[in-house]
Scaffold this active site. Structure first.
Site, PDB file in Angstrom:
ATOM      1  N   GLY A  63       0.831  -1.190   0.000  1.00  0.00           N
ATOM      2  CA  GLY A  63       0.000   0.000   0.000  1.00  0.00           C
ATOM      3  C   GLY A  63       0.867   1.241   0.000  1.00  0.00           C
TER       4      GLY A  63
ATOM      5  N   GLN B  77       3.104   9.932   1.074  1.00  0.00           N
ATOM      6  CA  GLN B  77       4.402   9.257   1.184  1.00  0.00           C
ATOM      7  C   GLN B  77       5.333   9.580   0.016  1.00  0.00           C
ATOM      8  OE1 GLN B  77       2.512   5.191   2.154  1.00  0.00           O
ATOM      9  NE2 GLN B  77       4.452   5.163   3.259  1.00  0.00           N
TER      10      GLN B  77
ATOM     11  N   CYS C 109       6.211   0.051   7.502  1.00  0.00           N
ATOM     12  CA  CYS C 109       5.844   1.193   6.674  1.00  0.00           C
ATOM     13  C   CYS C 109       7.037   1.596   5.814  1.00  0.00           C
ATOM     14  CB  CYS C 109       5.418   2.358   7.571  1.00  0.00           C
ATOM     15  SG  CYS C 109       4.885   3.823   6.674  1.00  0.00           S
ATOM     16  N   LEU C 110       6.782   1.854   4.544  1.00  0.00           N
ATOM     17  CA  LEU C 110       7.864   2.275   3.660  1.00  0.00           C
ATOM     18  C   LEU C 110       8.488   3.585   4.126  1.00  0.00           C
ATOM     19  CD1 LEU C 110       6.372   1.496   0.127  1.00  0.00           C
ATOM     20  CD2 LEU C 110       7.904   0.085   1.514  1.00  0.00           C
TER      21      LEU C 110
ATOM     22  N   HIS D 263      -4.093   1.685   8.186  1.00  0.00           N
ATOM     23  CA  HIS D 263      -2.706   2.174   8.146  1.00  0.00           C
ATOM     24  C   HIS D 263      -2.528   3.180   7.007  1.00  0.00           C
ATOM     25  CE1 HIS D 263       1.825   1.432   8.236  1.00  0.00           C
ATOM     26  NE2 HIS D 263       1.636   2.108   7.112  1.00  0.00           N
ATOM     27  N   GLU D 264      -3.019   2.825   5.829  1.00  0.00           N
ATOM     28  CA  GLU D 264      -2.840   3.709   4.665  1.00  0.00           C
ATOM     29  C   GLU D 264      -3.632   4.998   4.816  1.00  0.00           C
ATOM     30  OE1 GLU D 264      -0.548   3.211   2.694  1.00  0.00           O
ATOM     31  OE2 GLU D 264      -0.164   1.150   3.301  1.00  0.00           O
TER      32      GLU D 264
ATOM     33  N   HIS E 249      -2.205   7.758   6.884  1.00  0.00           N
ATOM     34  CA  HIS E 249      -1.225   8.634   6.229  1.00  0.00           C
ATOM     35  C   HIS E 249      -1.899   9.907   5.703  1.00  0.00           C
ATOM     36  CE1 HIS E 249       2.510   6.360   6.260  1.00  0.00           C
ATOM     37  NE2 HIS E 249       1.909   5.277   5.811  1.00  0.00           N
TER      38      HIS E 249
HETATM   39 NI    NI Z   1       2.814   3.390   5.882  1.00  0.00          NI
END
Ligand code: NI
Length: 190
Positions: free
Chosen positions: A49, A54, A103-104, A145-146, A149
Protein backbone atom coordinates in the site's frame (compact mmCIF):
# COMPACT_ATOMS: atom_id res chain seq x y z
CA UNK A 1 5.86 6.95 -15.59
CA UNK A 2 8.38 7.20 -12.83
CA UNK A 3 9.28 5.77 -9.48
CA UNK A 4 8.97 8.55 -6.93
CA UNK A 5 11.02 8.82 -3.77
CA UNK A 6 9.19 7.69 -0.62
CA UNK A 7 9.75 10.25 2.11
CA UNK A 8 10.58 8.97 5.56
CA UNK A 9 9.54 9.59 9.14
CA UNK A 10 10.92 12.92 10.23
CA UNK A 11 9.91 14.62 6.99
CA UNK A 12 7.34 17.16 8.18
CA UNK A 13 5.07 16.62 5.17
CA UNK A 14 4.20 13.13 6.48
CA UNK A 15 2.54 14.92 9.40
CA UNK A 16 0.30 17.23 7.39
CA UNK A 17 -3.32 16.21 6.72
CA UNK A 18 -3.82 15.75 2.98
CA UNK A 19 -6.39 17.69 0.97
CA UNK A 20 -9.40 16.04 -0.67
CA UNK A 21 -8.69 15.22 -4.29
CA UNK A 22 -10.64 17.60 -6.54
CA UNK A 23 -13.01 15.23 -8.31
CA UNK A 24 -13.18 17.42 -11.42
CA UNK A 25 -9.54 16.43 -12.06
CA UNK A 26 -10.26 12.68 -12.12
CA UNK A 27 -9.16 11.26 -15.44
CA UNK A 28 -6.89 14.20 -16.24
CA UNK A 29 -3.41 13.55 -17.60
CA UNK A 30 -1.97 14.79 -14.31
CA UNK A 31 -4.18 12.41 -12.31
CA UNK A 32 -3.33 9.43 -14.51
CA UNK A 33 0.38 10.15 -14.22
CA UNK A 34 0.15 10.41 -10.42
CA UNK A 35 -1.69 7.08 -10.11
CA UNK A 36 0.69 5.44 -12.54
CA UNK A 37 3.67 6.70 -10.56
CA UNK A 38 2.13 5.53 -7.29
CA UNK A 39 1.68 2.05 -8.74
CA UNK A 40 5.21 1.95 -10.07
CA UNK A 41 6.58 3.22 -6.77
CA UNK A 42 4.56 0.64 -4.81
CA UNK A 43 6.07 -2.12 -6.92
CA UNK A 44 9.60 -0.69 -6.84
CA UNK A 45 9.53 -0.61 -3.04
CA UNK A 46 7.77 -4.02 -2.79
CA UNK A 47 4.97 -2.53 -0.76
CA UNK A 48 1.34 -3.51 -0.48
CA UNK A 49 0.00 0.00 0.00
CA UNK A 50 1.07 3.56 -0.63
CA UNK A 51 -0.53 6.87 0.24
CA UNK A 52 0.13 9.97 -1.85
CA UNK A 53 1.65 11.91 1.09
CA UNK A 54 4.40 9.26 1.18
CA UNK A 55 5.63 10.54 -2.18
CA UNK A 56 5.19 14.10 -0.92
CA UNK A 57 1.88 14.70 -2.66
CA UNK A 58 -0.63 16.11 -0.17
CA UNK A 59 -3.76 14.61 -1.68
CA UNK A 60 -6.16 11.98 -0.37
CA UNK A 61 -5.26 9.11 -2.69
CA UNK A 62 -4.16 5.61 -1.67
CA UNK A 63 -3.21 2.58 -3.75
CA UNK A 64 -3.32 -0.96 -2.37
CA UNK A 65 -2.34 -4.22 -4.02
CA UNK A 66 -1.87 -7.53 -2.25
CA UNK A 67 -0.88 -10.15 -4.77
CA UNK A 68 0.25 -13.20 -2.93
CA UNK A 69 -2.19 -15.03 -0.68
CA UNK A 70 0.01 -18.03 0.03
CA UNK A 71 2.69 -16.49 2.19
CA UNK A 72 3.75 -17.10 5.76
CA UNK A 73 1.36 -14.36 6.70
CA UNK A 74 -1.66 -16.57 6.62
CA UNK A 75 -4.94 -14.82 6.27
CA UNK A 76 -4.11 -12.08 3.78
CA UNK A 77 -6.82 -11.71 1.21
CA UNK A 78 -5.83 -11.32 -2.41
CA UNK A 79 -6.55 -7.71 -3.19
CA UNK A 80 -6.14 -6.56 -6.79
CA UNK A 81 -4.63 -3.15 -7.47
CA UNK A 82 -7.13 -0.47 -6.58
CA UNK A 83 -7.07 3.29 -6.22
CA UNK A 84 -8.94 4.78 -3.26
CA UNK A 85 -9.79 8.45 -3.62
CA UNK A 86 -11.02 10.56 -0.69
CA UNK A 87 -11.67 7.43 1.40
CA UNK A 88 -13.47 7.31 4.73
CA UNK A 89 -13.63 4.53 7.29
CA UNK A 90 -16.46 3.51 9.57
CA UNK A 91 -15.86 0.96 12.29
CA UNK A 92 -18.60 -1.66 12.17
CA UNK A 93 -17.77 -3.59 15.34
CA UNK A 94 -15.91 -2.87 18.55
CA UNK A 95 -13.66 -5.88 18.14
CA UNK A 96 -9.99 -5.09 17.59
CA UNK A 97 -7.10 -7.15 16.29
CA UNK A 98 -3.37 -6.64 16.64
CA UNK A 99 -0.84 -7.04 13.86
CA UNK A 100 2.81 -6.27 13.36
CA UNK A 101 2.97 -3.38 10.90
CA UNK A 102 5.72 -1.89 8.85
CA UNK A 103 5.84 1.19 6.67
CA UNK A 104 7.86 2.27 3.66
CA UNK A 105 8.27 5.62 5.42
CA UNK A 106 9.72 3.88 8.50
CA UNK A 107 12.09 1.42 6.82
CA UNK A 108 13.61 -1.44 8.76
CA UNK A 109 11.17 -1.25 11.64
CA UNK A 110 8.04 -3.10 12.73
CA UNK A 111 5.53 -2.43 15.47
CA UNK A 112 2.52 -4.10 17.00
CA UNK A 113 -0.70 -2.12 16.63
CA UNK A 114 -4.27 -2.93 17.62
CA UNK A 115 -7.04 -1.56 15.44
CA UNK A 116 -10.73 -2.19 14.77
CA UNK A 117 -10.90 -5.32 12.69
CA UNK A 118 -14.21 -4.94 10.92
CA UNK A 119 -14.64 -1.73 8.95
CA UNK A 120 -16.59 -0.16 6.14
CA UNK A 121 -14.58 1.76 3.54
CA UNK A 122 -16.23 4.38 1.35
CA UNK A 123 -14.21 5.83 -1.50
CA UNK A 124 -14.29 7.16 -5.01
CA UNK A 125 -12.81 5.22 -7.93
CA UNK A 126 -10.69 6.87 -10.65
CA UNK A 127 -13.82 6.67 -12.80
CA UNK A 128 -15.68 8.81 -10.26
CA UNK A 129 -17.87 6.00 -8.93
CA UNK A 130 -18.75 5.88 -5.23
CA UNK A 131 -17.88 2.50 -3.78
CA UNK A 132 -18.37 0.92 -0.38
CA UNK A 133 -16.64 -2.24 0.78
CA UNK A 134 -16.28 -4.15 4.02
CA UNK A 135 -12.88 -5.28 5.23
CA UNK A 136 -11.94 -7.70 7.98
CA UNK A 137 -8.78 -8.76 9.74
CA UNK A 138 -5.43 -7.86 8.28
CA UNK A 139 -6.95 -6.13 5.27
CA UNK A 140 -8.86 -3.85 7.63
CA UNK A 141 -5.53 -2.97 9.26
CA UNK A 142 -3.98 -2.22 5.85
CA UNK A 143 -6.76 0.22 5.00
CA UNK A 144 -6.49 1.96 8.36
CA UNK A 145 -2.71 2.17 8.15
CA UNK A 146 -2.84 3.71 4.66
CA UNK A 147 -5.69 6.08 5.36
CA UNK A 148 -3.92 7.24 8.54
CA UNK A 149 -1.22 8.63 6.23
CA UNK A 150 -3.87 10.95 4.78
CA UNK A 151 -4.34 12.46 8.23
CA UNK A 152 -0.64 12.82 9.01
CA UNK A 153 -0.66 9.80 11.31
CA UNK A 154 1.97 7.04 11.31
CA UNK A 155 1.54 3.57 12.78
CA UNK A 156 4.22 4.35 15.34
CA UNK A 157 1.77 6.82 16.89
CA UNK A 158 -0.56 3.89 17.60
CA UNK A 159 1.90 1.50 19.25
CA UNK A 160 0.68 1.18 22.83
CA UNK A 161 3.53 -0.98 24.11
CA UNK A 162 6.85 0.34 22.82
CA UNK A 163 8.54 -2.94 23.79
CA UNK A 164 6.70 -4.20 20.71
CA UNK A 165 8.48 -1.74 18.40
CA UNK A 166 11.39 -3.51 16.79
CA UNK A 167 13.93 -3.62 14.02
CA UNK A 168 12.95 -6.20 11.40
CA UNK A 169 15.84 -8.51 12.22
CA UNK A 170 15.02 -8.50 15.93
CA UNK A 171 11.36 -8.97 15.09
CA UNK A 172 12.21 -12.16 13.22
CA UNK A 173 14.56 -13.27 15.99
CA UNK A 174 12.46 -12.49 19.03
CA UNK A 175 8.86 -11.74 18.16
CA UNK A 176 7.74 -13.81 15.18
CA UNK A 177 7.21 -16.97 17.26
CA UNK A 178 5.35 -15.14 20.00
CA UNK A 179 3.16 -13.68 17.33
CA UNK A 180 2.38 -17.10 15.89
CA UNK A 181 1.45 -18.43 19.33
CA UNK A 182 -0.99 -15.59 19.70
CA UNK A 183 -2.53 -16.63 16.39
CA UNK A 184 -2.06 -13.14 15.09
CA UNK A 185 -0.94 -12.65 11.54
CA UNK A 186 2.23 -10.89 10.66
CA UNK A 187 2.94 -8.65 7.77
CA UNK A 188 4.39 -5.44 6.70
CA UNK A 189 2.04 -2.77 5.65
CA UNK A 190 3.10 0.45 4.08
NI1 NI B 1 2.81 3.39 5.88
Amino acid sequence: MAVREVIRMGHPHLRVPAAPYPTEHLGSAEFNELVSDMRETLHAYSGIGLAAPQIDVGLRIVVIEIENTSTRYGEIEHTPFEVYINPTITSIADETAGYWEGCLSVPGMMGYVERPQHILVDYLTPGGVDKSIEAHGFLATVFQHEFDHLDGTLYVDRIKDLSLFSFEEEFVQFHADINAQDENSVDKTD
